[in-house]
Motif scaffolding. Structure first.
Motif, PDB file in Angstrom:
ATOM      1  N   GLN A   4       0.838  -1.196   0.000  1.00 32.37           N
ATOM      2  CA  GLN A   4       0.000   0.000   0.000  1.00 32.37           C
ATOM      3  C   GLN A   4       0.876   1.251   0.000  1.00 32.37           C
ATOM      4  N   ASN A   5       0.477   2.205  -0.856  1.00 33.62           N
ATOM      5  CA  ASN A   5       1.215   3.478  -0.922  1.00 33.62           C
ATOM      6  C   ASN A   5       0.714   4.416   0.173  1.00 33.62           C
ATOM      7  N   LYS A   6       1.607   4.838   1.030  1.00 30.34           N
ATOM      8  CA  LYS A   6       1.257   5.770   2.106  1.00 30.34           C
ATOM      9  C   LYS A   6       1.466   7.215   1.639  1.00 30.34           C
ATOM     10  N   GLN A   7       0.434   8.057   1.894  1.00 31.06           N
ATOM     11  CA  GLN A   7       0.536   9.461   1.511  1.00 31.06           C
ATOM     12  C   GLN A   7       1.341  10.227   2.559  1.00 31.06           C
ATOM     13  N   GLU A   8       2.302  10.978   2.100  1.00 32.53           N
ATOM     14  CA  GLU A   8       3.145  11.757   3.004  1.00 32.53           C
ATOM     15  C   GLU A   8       2.648  13.200   3.065  1.00 32.53           C
ATOM     16  N   ILE A   9       2.713  13.772   4.266  1.00 31.14           N
ATOM     17  CA  ILE A   9       2.323  15.173   4.457  1.00 31.14           C
ATOM     18  C   ILE A   9       3.515  16.065   4.135  1.00 31.14           C
ATOM     19  N   ASN A  10       3.266  17.078   3.357  1.00 33.80           N
ATOM     20  CA  ASN A  10       4.323  18.005   2.958  1.00 33.80           C
ATOM     21  C   ASN A  10       4.653  18.924   4.134  1.00 33.80           C
ATOM     22  N   ALA A  11       5.736  18.617   4.829  1.00 33.74           N
ATOM     23  CA  ALA A  11       6.110  19.402   6.005  1.00 33.74           C
ATOM     24  C   ALA A  11       6.476  20.826   5.632  1.00 33.74           C
ATOM     25  N   GLY A  12       7.015  21.020   4.452  1.00 38.21           N
ATOM     26  CA  GLY A  12       7.389  22.358   4.008  1.00 38.21           C
ATOM     27  C   GLY A  12       6.190  23.277   3.925  1.00 38.21           C
ATOM     28  N   ILE A  17       2.698  27.757   6.259  1.00 36.39           N
ATOM     29  CA  ILE A  17       1.419  28.205   6.812  1.00 36.39           C
ATOM     30  C   ILE A  17       1.599  28.741   8.228  1.00 36.39           C
ATOM     31  N   ALA A  18       2.404  28.022   9.035  1.00 35.83           N
ATOM     32  CA  ALA A  18       2.656  28.462  10.411  1.00 35.83           C
ATOM     33  C   ALA A  18       3.364  29.809  10.438  1.00 35.83           C
ATOM     34  N   PHE A  19       4.299  30.008   9.504  1.00 38.77           N
ATOM     35  CA  PHE A  19       5.034  31.257   9.424  1.00 38.77           C
ATOM     36  C   PHE A  19       4.112  32.415   9.050  1.00 38.77           C
ATOM     37  N   LEU A  20       3.214  32.162   8.098  1.00 41.14           N
ATOM     38  CA  LEU A  20       2.259  33.188   7.678  1.00 41.14           C
ATOM     39  C   LEU A  20       1.301  33.557   8.817  1.00 41.14           C
ATOM     40  N   LEU A  21       0.868  32.542   9.574  1.00 40.89           N
ATOM     41  CA  LEU A  21      -0.016  32.807  10.708  1.00 40.89           C
ATOM     42  C   LEU A  21       0.698  33.639  11.768  1.00 40.89           C
ATOM     43  N   LEU A  22       1.982  33.344  11.993  1.00 42.33           N
ATOM     44  CA  LEU A  22       2.753  34.103  12.969  1.00 42.33           C
ATOM     45  C   LEU A  22       2.841  35.564  12.572  1.00 42.33           C
ATOM     46  N   ILE A  23       3.117  35.818  11.301  1.00 43.36           N
ATOM     47  CA  ILE A  23       3.194  37.194  10.808  1.00 43.36           C
ATOM     48  C   ILE A  23       1.844  37.886  10.960  1.00 43.36           C
ATOM     49  N   PHE A  24       0.772  37.149  10.661  1.00 44.10           N
ATOM     50  CA  PHE A  24      -0.580  37.723  10.758  1.00 44.10           C
ATOM     51  C   PHE A  24      -0.874  38.188  12.184  1.00 44.10           C
ATOM     52  N   PHE A  25      -0.571  37.343  13.169  1.00 47.45           N
ATOM     53  CA  PHE A  25      -0.857  37.705  14.558  1.00 47.45           C
ATOM     54  C   PHE A  25       0.040  38.845  15.055  1.00 47.45           C
TER      55      PHE A  25
END
Length: 216
Positions: A4-12, A17-25
């Protein structure tokens, strides 16, 4: 069995997204700032001015001292806090032009020029029209300076009590002048130029020294 092929989450992408949220706050969050107590210290002396003239004359200086026992001394004499406001007000205004109270200097009362803008040749400040009309030779501005000193053992409560009485004395003096000029108390003035004029005519000069061991 088929693997079975496991889908990997793109950590990049998550990091972006976390960086953009930090800037927003950071951009949208507001922080309360403590503006502190309003104080106006005497202007710095000119470099070419003789040293003798740099010193504040004794008559122009009111020394308010609180010792470690919370006792109040005004120019070396013990005084109750309840009497400090009236004493300070007399020092500020010198209504009888006493030689034992601060000198006065006739100055043109100036306020912010509403037509001034950065880069223009217009003056930043202009004479207040009503003060100029009533005091063509300038308004008698007190040279008095209040020096507030306290011991390291002085209680915070007593220090604030004394501060409040000093500021209240200035406010009363400003209220009286405001009533004479504008028929309104100082704290009810809505015109910014009128407020600036009263402040210029009765500048709040309270110099607060670092606490030291004064003793009893």
């Amino acid at each position: 069995m088929a693997r079975q092929n496991k889908q990997e989450i793109n950590a990049g992408s998550m990091a972006d997204i976390a960086f953009l949220l930090l800037i927003f706050f950071l951009v949208t969050t507001t922080m309360d700032t403590d503006s502190g107590l309003s104080r106006q210290l005497p202007p710095m002396p000119e470099e070419e001015q003789p040293k003798e003239e740099n010193k504040i004359k004794e008559r122009n200086l009111l020394i308010v001292l609180i010792n470690k026992q919370d006792r109040l001394l005004v120019n070396g004499e013990q005084m109750l806090v309840n009497n400090l406001r009236e004493k300070t007000k007399e020092f500020i205004t010198n209504p009888g032009n006493s030689e034992n109270l601060p000198e006065k200097k006739y100055e043109v009362v100036k306020v912010k020029n509403p037509e001034f803008y950065p880069g223009s040749d217009l003056p930043k400040k202009v004479p207040h029209k009503l003060f100029e009309q009533r005091y063509p030779d300038g308004y008698p501005v007190s040279k008095g300076v209040i020096s507030l000193q306290n011991d390291r053992g002085t209680s915070y409560k007593r220090y604030i009590e004394v501060q409040n009485e000093l500021v209240a004395a200035y406010n009363e003096a400003r209220n009286e002048l405001s009533m004479r000029m504008f028929q309104k108390p100082y704290n009810e003035l809505s015109n910014e130029a009128d407020v600036d004029a009263i402040r210029a005519a009765i500048p709040q000069r309270i110099s607060e020294a670092e606490p030291k061991n004064i003793g009893e």
